[in-house]
Design a protein around this motif. Structure first.
Motif, short mmCIF file in Angstrom:
data_model
loop_
_atom_site.label_atom_id
_atom_site.label_comp_id
_atom_site.label_asym_id
_atom_site.label_seq_id
_atom_site.Cartn_x
_atom_site.Cartn_y
_atom_site.Cartn_z
N SER A 1 0.80 -1.23 0.00
CA SER A 1 0.00 0.00 0.00
C SER A 1 0.84 1.29 0.00
CB SER A 1 -0.98 0.00 1.16
OG SER A 1 -0.30 0.01 2.40
N ALA A 2 2.07 1.25 0.44
CA ALA A 2 2.91 2.46 0.47
C ALA A 2 3.75 2.61 -0.80
CB ALA A 2 3.82 2.43 1.70
N THR A 3 3.61 1.70 -1.74
CA THR A 3 4.40 1.75 -2.97
C THR A 3 4.02 2.99 -3.78
OG1 THR A 3 4.49 -0.67 -3.03
CG2 THR A 3 4.97 0.48 -5.09
N ARG A 4 5.03 3.72 -4.23
CA ARG A 4 4.77 4.88 -5.10
C ARG A 4 4.31 4.38 -6.46
NH1 ARG A 4 8.58 8.90 -6.52
NH2 ARG A 4 9.82 7.15 -7.20
N LEU A 5 3.18 4.93 -6.92
CA LEU A 5 2.59 4.51 -8.18
C LEU A 5 2.57 5.68 -9.16
CD1 LEU A 5 -0.48 2.57 -6.75
CD2 LEU A 5 1.77 1.65 -7.36
N ASP A 6 2.75 5.37 -10.42
CA ASP A 6 2.61 6.35 -11.49
C ASP A 6 1.34 5.97 -12.26
OD1 ASP A 6 2.65 7.96 -13.73
OD2 ASP A 6 4.73 7.48 -14.29
N LEU A 7 0.25 6.67 -11.96
CA LEU A 7 -1.04 6.37 -12.59
C LEU A 7 -1.39 7.37 -13.69
CD1 LEU A 7 -3.04 5.35 -9.38
CD2 LEU A 7 -2.11 3.84 -11.16
N GLU A 8 -0.36 7.90 -14.32
CA GLU A 8 -0.60 8.84 -15.42
C GLU A 8 -1.48 8.19 -16.48
OE1 GLU A 8 1.99 10.79 -18.97
OE2 GLU A 8 2.84 10.94 -16.96
N GLY A 9 -2.50 8.92 -16.91
CA GLY A 9 -3.40 8.42 -17.94
C GLY A 9 -4.51 7.51 -17.45
N VAL A 10 -4.53 7.18 -16.16
CA VAL A 10 -5.58 6.32 -15.60
C VAL A 10 -6.78 7.20 -15.26
CG1 VAL A 10 -6.18 4.81 -13.67
CG2 VAL A 10 -3.92 4.65 -14.72
N PRO A 11 -7.98 6.81 -15.74
CA PRO A 11 -9.18 7.63 -15.47
C PRO A 11 -9.45 7.79 -13.97
CG PRO A 11 -9.64 5.94 -17.11
CD PRO A 11 -8.28 5.65 -16.55
N ASP A 12 -10.07 8.93 -13.62
CA ASP A 12 -10.35 9.24 -12.21
C ASP A 12 -11.17 8.15 -11.53
OD1 ASP A 12 -8.92 11.60 -12.22
OD2 ASP A 12 -10.66 12.85 -12.65
N PHE A 13 -12.19 7.62 -12.20
CA PHE A 13 -13.01 6.58 -11.59
C PHE A 13 -12.16 5.37 -11.23
CE2 PHE A 13 -15.59 2.73 -11.76
CZ PHE A 13 -16.53 3.02 -10.77
N HIS A 14 -11.28 4.97 -12.11
CA HIS A 14 -10.40 3.83 -11.85
C HIS A 14 -9.50 4.13 -10.66
CE1 HIS A 14 -10.73 1.92 -16.14
NE2 HIS A 14 -11.90 2.34 -15.68
N ARG A 15 -8.98 5.36 -10.61
CA ARG A 15 -8.13 5.75 -9.48
C ARG A 15 -8.89 5.64 -8.16
NH1 ARG A 15 -3.72 10.04 -10.85
NH2 ARG A 15 -3.50 9.74 -13.07
N GLN A 16 -10.16 6.02 -8.16
CA GLN A 16 -10.98 5.90 -6.96
C GLN A 16 -11.12 4.43 -6.55
OE1 GLN A 16 -14.74 8.00 -7.39
NE2 GLN A 16 -13.70 9.66 -8.47
N CYS A 17 -11.36 3.57 -7.52
CA CYS A 17 -11.46 2.13 -7.24
C CYS A 17 -10.14 1.61 -6.68
CB CYS A 17 -11.80 1.36 -8.51
SG CYS A 17 -13.45 1.66 -9.17
N TYR A 18 -9.03 2.00 -7.30
CA TYR A 18 -7.72 1.51 -6.88
C TYR A 18 -7.36 2.00 -5.48
CZ TYR A 18 -7.34 0.52 -11.92
OH TYR A 18 -7.55 0.08 -13.20
N ALA A 19 -7.79 3.21 -5.14
CA ALA A 19 -7.54 3.72 -3.78
C ALA A 19 -8.23 2.83 -2.75
CB ALA A 19 -8.02 5.17 -3.66
N ILE A 20 -9.42 2.37 -3.05
CA ILE A 20 -10.13 1.45 -2.15
C ILE A 20 -9.38 0.12 -2.09
CG2 ILE A 20 -12.25 0.11 -1.82
CD1 ILE A 20 -13.74 2.60 -2.98
N LEU A 21 -8.95 -0.38 -3.24
CA LEU A 21 -8.23 -1.66 -3.29
C LEU A 21 -6.99 -1.64 -2.42
CD1 LEU A 21 -8.25 -2.79 -7.02
CD2 LEU A 21 -9.38 -3.86 -5.10
N LEU A 22 -6.31 -0.52 -2.38
CA LEU A 22 -5.07 -0.43 -1.61
C LEU A 22 -5.31 -0.56 -0.11
CD1 LEU A 22 -3.24 2.32 -3.67
CD2 LEU A 22 -2.60 -0.10 -3.48
#
Length: 178
Positions: free
Chosen positions: A72-93
């Motif tokens: 969960s503390a890994t630095r991620l580069d989510l450039e180009g990832v849609p906002d909705f997906h980012r919201q989902c991924y934040a929950i997954l983490l």
């Protein structure tokens, strides 16, 4: 953008990173030539991992050996990832080792259970599987659901079993209770 491939107890992984963090993880199972083609399409040049990236590589190796790892503390580069997906991924983490959630539960956390299919699409588009643990998301009733990595739900089941999660008999196998 840089890349490397490396062997683990689960098979050959590929990791792509930028100076902002991890950009892609390719799970084991793809043909080496196919993986190299995908890396080239991304514009990822073979590189030597910096200290932070090498630490993530070591964590993936440890995970494959069955050690409890928290990405969960890994630095991620989510450039180009849609906002909705980012919201989902934040929950997954927030879903830790050996825990699972469902597409519906994540949709509820986003405010609308009707988003379950959209959550599933976000899981299928996850560019950083394992680190963003989409394998921990199940269908209703605790069924495996889909998995877009090589090997499909078999890979998902393997990863969950490594974490101590049992989903029961594989689909298509009958269980008799007397």
């Amino acid at each position: 953008m840089h890349s490397t491939t490396f062997a683990t107890a689960l098979g050959e992984f590929a990791l792509v990173w930028t100076d902002r963090g991890i950009r892609r993880v390719f799970l084991p199972g793809g043909e080496p030539a196919e993986v190299q083609e995908r890396l080239a399409k991304l514009g990822a040049e073979p590189g030597t991992p910096d200290r932070a990236t090498a630490a993530v590589l070591d964590q993936i190796e440890d995970y494959a050996d069955g050690q409890q790892i928290d990405f969960s503390a890994t630095r991620l580069d989510l450039e180009g990832v849609p906002d909705f997906h980012r919201q989902c991924y934040a929950i997954l983490l927030t879903i830790g080792w050996g825990a699972t959630s469902t597409y519906g539960d994540i949709a509820r956390q986003l405010g609308d259970v009707g988003l379950s299919r959209a959550v599933g699409q976000a899981m299928g588009a996850n560019p950083i599987p394992l680190i963003i643990p989409c394998h921990r998301v199940l269908a209703a009733g605790g069924k495996a659901g889909g998995f877009s990595a090589p090997g499909g739900t078999s890979t998902k089941r393997t990863m969950l079993a490594l974490e101590g999660v049992s989903l029961g008999a594989p689909p298509g196998q009958m269980q008799f209770v007397f």
